[in-house]
Design an enzyme around this catalytic site. Structure first.
Site, PDB file in Angstrom:
ATOM      1  N   GLU A 115       0.817  -1.214   0.000  1.00  0.00           N
ATOM      2  CA  GLU A 115       0.000   0.000   0.000  1.00  0.00           C
ATOM      3  C   GLU A 115       0.851   1.265   0.000  1.00  0.00           C
ATOM      4  O   GLU A 115       0.373   2.354   0.319  1.00  0.00           O
ATOM      5  CB  GLU A 115      -0.928   0.010   1.222  1.00  0.00           C
ATOM      6  CG  GLU A 115      -1.939  -1.118   1.255  1.00  0.00           C
ATOM      7  CD  GLU A 115      -3.037  -0.977   0.200  1.00  0.00           C
ATOM      8  OE1 GLU A 115      -2.901  -0.128  -0.709  1.00  0.00           O
ATOM      9  OE2 GLU A 115      -4.025  -1.722   0.287  1.00  0.00           O
ATOM     10  N   HIS A 133      -3.073   2.761   8.330  1.00  0.00           N
ATOM     11  CA  HIS A 133      -4.094   2.127   7.484  1.00  0.00           C
ATOM     12  C   HIS A 133      -4.506   0.814   8.138  1.00  0.00           C
ATOM     13  O   HIS A 133      -3.658   0.009   8.505  1.00  0.00           O
ATOM     14  CB  HIS A 133      -3.529   1.870   6.086  1.00  0.00           C
ATOM     15  CG  HIS A 133      -4.360   0.934   5.258  1.00  0.00           C
ATOM     16  ND1 HIS A 133      -5.713   1.125   5.049  1.00  0.00           N
ATOM     17  CD2 HIS A 133      -4.038  -0.204   4.587  1.00  0.00           C
ATOM     18  CE1 HIS A 133      -6.168   0.151   4.279  1.00  0.00           C
ATOM     19  NE2 HIS A 133      -5.181  -0.679   3.993  1.00  0.00           N
ATOM     20  N   HIS A 135      -7.827  -2.437   8.502  1.00  0.00           N
ATOM     21  CA  HIS A 135      -9.021  -3.088   7.981  1.00  0.00           C
ATOM     22  C   HIS A 135     -10.027  -3.278   9.114  1.00  0.00           C
ATOM     23  O   HIS A 135     -10.662  -4.330   9.230  1.00  0.00           O
ATOM     24  CB  HIS A 135      -8.661  -4.446   7.372  1.00  0.00           C
ATOM     25  CG  HIS A 135      -7.816  -4.360   6.144  1.00  0.00           C
ATOM     26  ND1 HIS A 135      -7.379  -5.479   5.467  1.00  0.00           N
ATOM     27  CD2 HIS A 135      -7.317  -3.301   5.463  1.00  0.00           C
ATOM     28  CE1 HIS A 135      -6.650  -5.111   4.423  1.00  0.00           C
ATOM     29  NE2 HIS A 135      -6.594  -3.795   4.405  1.00  0.00           N
ATOM     30  N   TYR A 154     -19.764  14.218  17.375  1.00  0.00           N
ATOM     31  CA  TYR A 154     -18.959  15.400  17.075  1.00  0.00           C
ATOM     32  C   TYR A 154     -17.475  15.118  16.873  1.00  0.00           C
ATOM     33  O   TYR A 154     -16.745  15.955  16.348  1.00  0.00           O
ATOM     34  CB  TYR A 154     -19.130  16.451  18.175  1.00  0.00           C
ATOM     35  CG  TYR A 154     -18.601  16.053  19.529  1.00  0.00           C
ATOM     36  CD1 TYR A 154     -17.245  16.157  19.838  1.00  0.00           C
ATOM     37  CD2 TYR A 154     -19.460  15.584  20.525  1.00  0.00           C
ATOM     38  CE1 TYR A 154     -16.761  15.802  21.081  1.00  0.00           C
ATOM     39  CE2 TYR A 154     -18.982  15.219  21.767  1.00  0.00           C
ATOM     40  CZ  TYR A 154     -17.630  15.335  22.042  1.00  0.00           C
ATOM     41  OH  TYR A 154     -17.146  14.969  23.271  1.00  0.00           O
ATOM     42  N   HIS A 195     -12.798  -1.980   1.964  1.00  0.00           N
ATOM     43  CA  HIS A 195     -11.361  -2.117   2.231  1.00  0.00           C
ATOM     44  C   HIS A 195     -10.995  -1.783   3.673  1.00  0.00           C
ATOM     45  O   HIS A 195     -10.517  -2.633   4.392  1.00  0.00           O
ATOM     46  CB  HIS A 195     -10.590  -1.216   1.256  1.00  0.00           C
ATOM     47  CG  HIS A 195      -9.110  -1.400   1.277  1.00  0.00           C
ATOM     48  ND1 HIS A 195      -8.317  -1.152   0.171  1.00  0.00           N
ATOM     49  CD2 HIS A 195      -8.260  -1.774   2.255  1.00  0.00           C
ATOM     50  CE1 HIS A 195      -7.050  -1.407   0.471  1.00  0.00           C
ATOM     51  NE2 HIS A 195      -6.993  -1.769   1.741  1.00  0.00           N
ATOM     52  N   TYR A 250      -8.160  21.187  22.122  1.00  0.00           N
ATOM     53  CA  TYR A 250      -8.370  20.139  23.124  1.00  0.00           C
ATOM     54  C   TYR A 250      -7.032  19.594  23.646  1.00  0.00           C
ATOM     55  O   TYR A 250      -6.057  19.500  22.908  1.00  0.00           O
ATOM     56  CB  TYR A 250      -9.164  18.998  22.506  1.00  0.00           C
ATOM     57  CG  TYR A 250      -9.399  17.827  23.444  1.00  0.00           C
ATOM     58  CD1 TYR A 250     -10.372  17.897  24.428  1.00  0.00           C
ATOM     59  CD2 TYR A 250      -8.641  16.676  23.334  1.00  0.00           C
ATOM     60  CE1 TYR A 250     -10.592  16.821  25.288  1.00  0.00           C
ATOM     61  CE2 TYR A 250      -8.852  15.605  24.176  1.00  0.00           C
ATOM     62  CZ  TYR A 250      -9.824  15.686  25.147  1.00  0.00           C
ATOM     63  OH  TYR A 250     -10.035  14.634  25.998  1.00  0.00           O
TER      64      TYR A 250
END
Length: 254
Positions: A115, A133, A135, A154, A195, A250
């Site tokens: 990837e 990344h 799954h 939110y 994906h 935050y």
């Protein structure tokens, strides 16, 4: 798609992987080139340690199964990435794997994640220093149902707004990377149809937290929308914008 180790060119649809160790390359398995001073290598080694810890965390927290996800971190113009098809609990400091922004392998001998086009696309177009990344099961389920995650919470504001779903394309392709970039426009995370997820951040911790929050929001929407006879209430664009602005401040200030 779970990644596989590649020992021959083209076995997973990519270029077969570069093997480090040529002139001017550096790191375990390669000669120390002029671009790799000891200080630079030390920084990369520390980043690799943090990257491996983050990759292992995705497995421990149930965001990936086996080697189905990937993690990267940028150090200068070097992109460190998890290698293809290697269980994270087996990675050692000697397995450091890195490419330049063109995708040319400059560190290590293990083949980078398939990837890689997605990771490089993020680094070429944003100021991100880390990409995660996965799954993740709930997020992947949502990616098959809608074109964007309904704004049920939110925390979507922390990703820049309503989370989009990138159209499907074969894993590891430039087409998938292009689809992802469109979905990421103005966002720090998106879903990939059929994906998984991809998020980026200024640090590995931030990128990971965004991934975890995205999976949680997907699970929340699936849970709420499964109640017979009831429909989840959704936030407005104004709600999302206000939350996003507040979330920028935050946490602790140094």
């Amino acid at each position: 798609m779970a990644e596989q180790r590649r020992d021959a060119p083209g076995s997973d649809g990519t270029d077969g992987g570069h093997r480090a160790g040529g002139a001017g390359e550096a790191g375990p398995g390669g000669a120390m080139g002029t671009a790799w001073a000891a200080e630079a290598y030390g920084e990369a080694a520390a980043a690799w340690e943090a990257l491996v810890a983050t990759a292992r965390r995705t497995v421990a927290d149930g965001l990936v199964v086996g080697t189905s996800g990937n993690v990267s971190a940028r150090v200068g113009d070097l992109v460190l990435v998890t290698p293809s098809g290697v269980p994270y609990d087996r990675l050692t400091p000697a397995d450091i794997t890195g490419v330049d922004l063109t995708g040319r392998q400059v560190v290590g001998t293990l083949v980078p994640t398939s990837e890689l086009p997605m990771h490089l696309a993020v680094y070429r177009t944003t100021d991100a220093r880390a990409v995660v990344h996965t799954h993740a099961v709930h997020a992947t389920a949502v990616s098959t149902l809608v074109t964007e995650l309904p704004p049920v919470h939110y925390m979507a504001g922390a990703l820049g707004g309503v989370v989009r779903v990138a159209p499907y394309a074969t894993y590891g392709t430039e087409e998938l990377a292009r689809n992802m970039l469109r979905a990421l426009d103005g966002r720090s995370g998106c879903l990939l149809r059929n994906h998984g997820t991809i998020t980026h951040g200024a640090t590995l911790d931030q990128a990971y937290d965004r991934t975890a929050q995205l999976e949680w929001m997907c699970r929340l929407w699936l849970t709420a929308s499964s109640v017979p006879g009831l429909t989840p209430s959704l936030l407005t664009e104004a709600h999302m914008a206000e939350a996003g602005a507040r979330l920028k401040g935050y946490g602790q200030r140094r």
